[in-house]
Enzyme design. Sequence first.
Site, PDB file in Angstrom:
ATOM      1  N   CYS A 167       0.748  -1.136   0.018  1.00 37.78           N
ATOM      2  CA  CYS A 167      -0.026  -0.109  -0.297  1.00 37.78           C
ATOM      3  C   CYS A 167       0.804   1.441   0.050  1.00 37.78           C
ATOM      4  O   CYS A 167       0.319   2.379  -0.087  1.00 37.78           O
ATOM      5  CB  CYS A 167      -1.056   0.128   1.281  1.00 37.78           C
ATOM      6  N   HIS A 307      -2.698   7.623   6.145  1.00 42.53           N
ATOM      7  CA  HIS A 307      -2.959   6.513   5.539  1.00 42.53           C
ATOM      8  C   HIS A 307      -4.417   5.971   5.855  1.00 42.53           C
ATOM      9  O   HIS A 307      -5.296   5.390   5.039  1.00 42.53           O
ATOM     10  CB  HIS A 307      -1.722   5.426   5.909  1.00 42.53           C
ATOM     11  N   GLU A 318      -0.979   5.063  13.440  1.00 40.12           N
ATOM     12  CA  GLU A 318      -0.336   6.308  12.801  1.00 40.12           C
ATOM     13  C   GLU A 318      -0.563   7.548  13.511  1.00 40.12           C
ATOM     14  O   GLU A 318       0.211   8.446  13.440  1.00 40.12           O
ATOM     15  CB  GLU A 318      -1.396   6.455  11.546  1.00 40.12           C
ATOM     16  N   LYS A 341      -9.933   7.949   2.556  1.00 40.71           N
ATOM     17  CA  LYS A 341     -10.321   6.530   2.515  1.00 40.71           C
ATOM     18  C   LYS A 341     -11.684   5.997   2.838  1.00 40.71           C
ATOM     19  O   LYS A 341     -12.418   5.046   2.693  1.00 40.71           O
ATOM     20  CB  LYS A 341      -9.470   5.524   3.170  1.00 40.71           C
ATOM     21  N   HIS A 346      -9.735   1.901   0.173  1.00 38.56           N
ATOM     22  CA  HIS A 346      -8.510   1.372   0.060  1.00 38.56           C
ATOM     23  C   HIS A 346      -7.862   0.950  -1.052  1.00 38.56           C
ATOM     24  O   HIS A 346      -8.253  -0.347  -1.470  1.00 38.56           O
ATOM     25  CB  HIS A 346      -7.882   0.782   1.248  1.00 38.56           C
ATOM     26  N   PHE A 407       1.838  -3.460   3.943  1.00 37.21           N
ATOM     27  CA  PHE A 407       2.278  -4.620   4.488  1.00 37.21           C
ATOM     28  C   PHE A 407       3.980  -4.860   4.207  1.00 37.21           C
ATOM     29  O   PHE A 407       4.703  -4.147   3.341  1.00 37.21           O
ATOM     30  CB  PHE A 407       1.775  -5.818   3.767  1.00 37.21           C
TER      31      PHE A 407
END
Length: 420
Positions: A167, A307, A318, A341, A346, A407
Amino acid sequence: MNNKSNRIVVTGLGTVTPYGVGVKSFWEGIKNGKSCISDKTTLYDRENNPIKICGQYLDFDPTLYLDPKEAKRLDRYIQFALIASDEAVKDAGITAENTDSYRFGVIVGSGSGGLMTMQNSEKDMLFKGPARCTPFTVPMMIVNMAAGMIGIRHQAKGKNFATVSACATGGHSIGEAARTILYGDADVMIAGGSEAAICDIGMGAFCAARTLSKNTDNPEKASRPFDKDRNGFIMSEGAGLLVLESLEHAQKRGAKIYAELIGYGTSCDAYNMVAPEPMGEGAAKTMMNALNDAGIKPEDVDYINTHGTSTCVGDVAEIKGILKVFGDYALSGKLAISSTKSMHGHALGAAGGIEAVACVEAMQNNIVPPTINLDNLDEEIPKELNLVPHKAQNKELNIVMSNSFGFGGQNVSLIFKKFN
């Protein structure tokens, strides 16, 4: 980047999202807090999958933008990338007459590449035999083909490759493209990400990993970053591309300039395959690296596009990272922080590109897009933060940050500045 002589500017934007083709429809959607998550998907077997919702571009017809014969030989993620590149290049006004093709490059990545092609080709092989696989299986499937096809389509003969960092892919692509120009290896770069992972294998795999929201009764309310009732992200798709250019080259050809890219920071959590470092150490380091690269203070940032995927561990990590870097300034409410998002879902490897476009548009319009569905703040997140709940906010935006975390613990922060 402040230590290099070249300044990097954004001269073109292009998107394909569940809102449709084009930056205008995307910006109008997120500016107005409109969710594009639905239960009307046609791309996977909903009957046998507990996840019934996603952010699919429902009315997508590639033949409206690409030659029908060519479109059949391209995976959906490549189609998205080509269409977004057409918009971005046209928007930037790049032509063979004003740009040296050998100094015109492409860095466009994807988290999974042609996942739908891989799935369909495996079915053909298993049920019809290996000879029935399309001869275009490999070029439709591999991750670098979006970048390669963009190069062919626009005769960009300079540096050309794909980033793959889950991502964080789109953010890495943009940052590495900027570095390419900074070091004098190109004048113009197309950069960003593209993804089309809404298919049986994509939805099944993420469902098995328990990362997707099961809140299927009310699709538009399912993506709820920072909300205590969040239970996973919503899979989406699309492409987000920027045309980056050296300031000298842009001014020489009289280009319009959207913004300047002044900071690029990266790091690795080195913690877990899928979970972020829980105290936000990697996120904080990435944001500090970007601030140092830009040569600015935390208090200079007006807005962070997080994010913010709507996962239980990711959102809190975050925010902890943001607090480590921005501290009292963030707690004062002067720093706007939101997750788009919440509206578009996403898009994995395309997310960083799509959200970079959102940041540039936010600065252009002095509007902070909202975090919708933030009804009940997570107890671990300070209520003093300005998370722009429900509705957009009018705010003078001169410097904005875009975060992308993937990831493998791969982190990217980009910083854009209003051009003057």
